[in-house]
Every structure is written in C-alpha cells, then in structure tokens.
Design a protein around this motif. Structure first.
Motif, short mmCIF file in Angstrom:
data_model
loop_
_atom_site.label_atom_id
_atom_site.label_comp_id
_atom_site.label_asym_id
_atom_site.label_seq_id
_atom_site.Cartn_x
_atom_site.Cartn_y
_atom_site.Cartn_z
N ALA A 50 0.84 -1.20 0.00
CA ALA A 50 0.00 0.00 0.00
C ALA A 50 0.87 1.25 0.00
CB ALA A 50 -0.90 0.00 1.23
N THR A 51 0.52 2.19 -0.86
CA THR A 51 1.22 3.47 -0.91
C THR A 51 0.19 4.58 -0.70
OG1 THR A 51 0.88 3.79 -3.28
CG2 THR A 51 2.89 2.61 -2.60
N LEU A 52 0.67 5.75 -0.37
CA LEU A 52 -0.21 6.90 -0.15
C LEU A 52 -1.02 7.20 -1.41
CD1 LEU A 52 -1.01 8.92 2.00
CD2 LEU A 52 0.84 10.40 1.22
N GLU A 53 -0.40 7.08 -2.58
CA GLU A 53 -1.09 7.36 -3.85
C GLU A 53 -2.27 6.41 -4.07
OE1 GLU A 53 2.27 6.98 -3.65
OE2 GLU A 53 2.80 9.08 -3.88
N LEU A 54 -2.18 5.20 -3.55
CA LEU A 54 -3.28 4.24 -3.68
C LEU A 54 -4.30 4.39 -2.55
CD1 LEU A 54 -1.21 1.07 -4.69
CD2 LEU A 54 -2.66 2.47 -6.17
N LEU A 55 -3.83 4.68 -1.35
CA LEU A 55 -4.73 4.75 -0.21
C LEU A 55 -5.61 6.00 -0.19
CD1 LEU A 55 -2.40 3.38 2.61
CD2 LEU A 55 -4.30 2.22 1.48
N LEU A 56 -5.10 7.12 -0.69
CA LEU A 56 -5.90 8.36 -0.67
C LEU A 56 -7.21 8.22 -1.45
CD1 LEU A 56 -3.20 11.17 -0.82
CD2 LEU A 56 -4.74 10.63 1.07
N PRO A 57 -7.19 7.75 -2.71
CA PRO A 57 -8.47 7.61 -3.42
C PRO A 57 -9.38 6.56 -2.78
CG PRO A 57 -6.63 6.93 -4.84
CD PRO A 57 -6.04 7.47 -3.58
N LEU A 58 -8.79 5.53 -2.15
CA LEU A 58 -9.62 4.53 -1.48
C LEU A 58 -10.28 5.11 -0.24
CD1 LEU A 58 -7.26 1.46 -1.90
CD2 LEU A 58 -9.53 1.76 -2.92
N ALA A 59 -9.56 5.92 0.52
CA ALA A 59 -10.15 6.57 1.69
C ALA A 59 -11.30 7.47 1.27
CB ALA A 59 -9.09 7.37 2.45
N ARG A 60 -11.13 8.18 0.15
CA ARG A 60 -12.22 9.04 -0.36
C ARG A 60 -13.41 8.20 -0.79
NH1 ARG A 60 -8.52 10.86 -3.39
NH2 ARG A 60 -7.38 12.72 -3.10
N TYR A 62 -14.36 5.23 0.21
CA TYR A 62 -15.04 4.61 1.35
C TYR A 62 -15.52 5.64 2.38
CZ TYR A 62 -13.26 0.12 -0.28
OH TYR A 62 -12.98 -1.00 -1.02
N ARG A 63 -15.13 6.89 2.17
CA ARG A 63 -15.48 7.99 3.09
C ARG A 63 -15.00 7.68 4.51
NH1 ARG A 63 -21.52 8.40 1.10
NH2 ARG A 63 -21.18 9.25 -0.95
N VAL A 64 -13.77 7.26 4.62
CA VAL A 64 -13.16 6.99 5.92
C VAL A 64 -11.83 7.73 6.00
CG1 VAL A 64 -14.23 4.71 6.17
CG2 VAL A 64 -11.97 4.89 5.16
N PRO A 65 -11.40 8.05 7.21
CA PRO A 65 -10.08 8.67 7.35
C PRO A 65 -8.98 7.68 6.95
CG PRO A 65 -11.31 8.74 9.43
CD PRO A 65 -12.10 7.91 8.47
N LEU A 66 -7.90 8.21 6.46
CA LEU A 66 -6.75 7.39 6.07
C LEU A 66 -6.30 6.52 7.24
CD1 LEU A 66 -4.96 6.92 3.63
CD2 LEU A 66 -3.49 8.75 4.42
#
Length: 194
Positions: A50-60, A62-66
């Motif tokens: 997992a990288t920040l570039e992949l996790l940021l759009p996923l957090a958005r 799912y509407r959850v904090p990183l």
C-alpha cells in the motif's frame, strides 16, 4: 520484520472487508478510484504494498479517514470532523463514518435556492427530520411541506426531491441506508400511561 510491516500486512484484509461491507465490486471501485482492478485485487491480497497514492483515493471512496485504512491506533477523540459537500444547491455535512451501513447527514438549503423540482431515484431507504425552515418534499406524486419537528421516511427508489417550501433557509437531518434498512422509531401507543 518491523512494527510498520505488521501494520502494512493488515491493510489488504482491511480494504477487502471495507469493500465487501459496502457491497462494492472491484470493478465499481476501480471506476470510482481510477485504480485498476488488478492493482486493487493485489492490494487486498497483500501482493502489492500500500502506498499513499493508492490509499488516498480509497479513503475518499469509502469515506473513511486514512488512519482507518492503515489501522492507526485510536486517538481517543470520538468526534466526527465533517467536511461539507456541495450538492444539488445544498450544503451536506456527513455526521457519521459508517461506509456500507446507515449514514447520517445534516442538509442546509440556503435562502433563495433553486425551486424547480428535479426528482431522482437510487437504491436505499431514507429517514429525515426538519430542524428549521419549511422543507418541500416531492415524493412520487406527492408534493409535501414539512415544518420544523416533522419527520418522513421513504424508499429512495421512489422519485424524490428536497427544496425550500417558501424560498427561506431550511435545515434538516437525514439517515440513509443504501441496503434499504428502515429506521425503527419507538413510540408509546396513543393514550398509554407515561
């Protein structure tokens, strides 16, 4: 192996559980995030780090904090920090962090907002409660005005639209469940002792 490795190893199963709880397919998630289906699959299985570039759009998506995606330790602060959304001429404030389950929102319709109804449909069930102002609810063939303190609930597959009944500001709360669960309100039968 470090503590960071342990945390990163748990990201994949957490992502898979979030997606399944939300009832989202890998293809739909790929469309929403712009991340390929194969990359999402490898992330969930732990074959891709997992990288920040992949996790940021996923957090958005799912509407959850990183922090929730990576399993950061809780901070002890139970408050929900709402980021207002601008949709349909309204300001909508998310009041919960519950992707895949019932979600609560506060809606603010400004004075002078557009008054021409454009009913929409989508899967789910919605409950609303008017805090202030007079809410116009167009629901199927019904055109209703709800004053403060009045509530309504309906299947969102019925065409519906919210607006100001008299052009003034309106504030109301909604609880929405994409799975269609109804809200159960406990009330005493009429005439029963308190």
């Amino acid at each position: 192996m470090t503590a960071n490795d342990d945390v990163l190893r748990e990201v994949g199963p957490r992502l898979r559980a979030l997606r399944r709880d939300a009832g989202i397919t890998l293809t739909a998630l790929a469309d929403t995030t712009g991340i390929s289906v194969s990359t999402l699959s490898r992330l969930e299985s732990g074959q891709r780090r997992a990288t920040l570039e992949l996790l940021l759009p996923l957090a958005r998506a799912y509407r959850v904090p990183l922090d929730e995606l990576v399993g950061a330790p809780p901070t002890g602060d139970p408050r929900v920090y709402a980021r207002p959304l601008q949709r349909f001429g309204q300001t909508i404030l998310p009041l919960t962090r519950n992707p895949g389950g019932p979600q609560a929102f506060k809606h603010l319709i400004p004075a002078g907002a557009r008054q021409e109804p454009e009913p929409k449909t989508h899967e789910g069930y919605e409950w609303l409660y008017v805090l202030s102002g007079r809410l116009r609810l167009v629901l199927g063939e019904h055109d209703l005005v709800l004053p403060p303190g009045e509530a309504a609930e309906f299947d969102t597959r019925v065409p519906h639209w919210f607006g100001s009944a008299q052009g003034g500001p309106v504030e109301f709360l909604t609880i929405f469940d994409a799975q269609g669960a109804r809200i159960h309100v406990r009330a005493r039968p009429k005439g029963s002792p308190s």
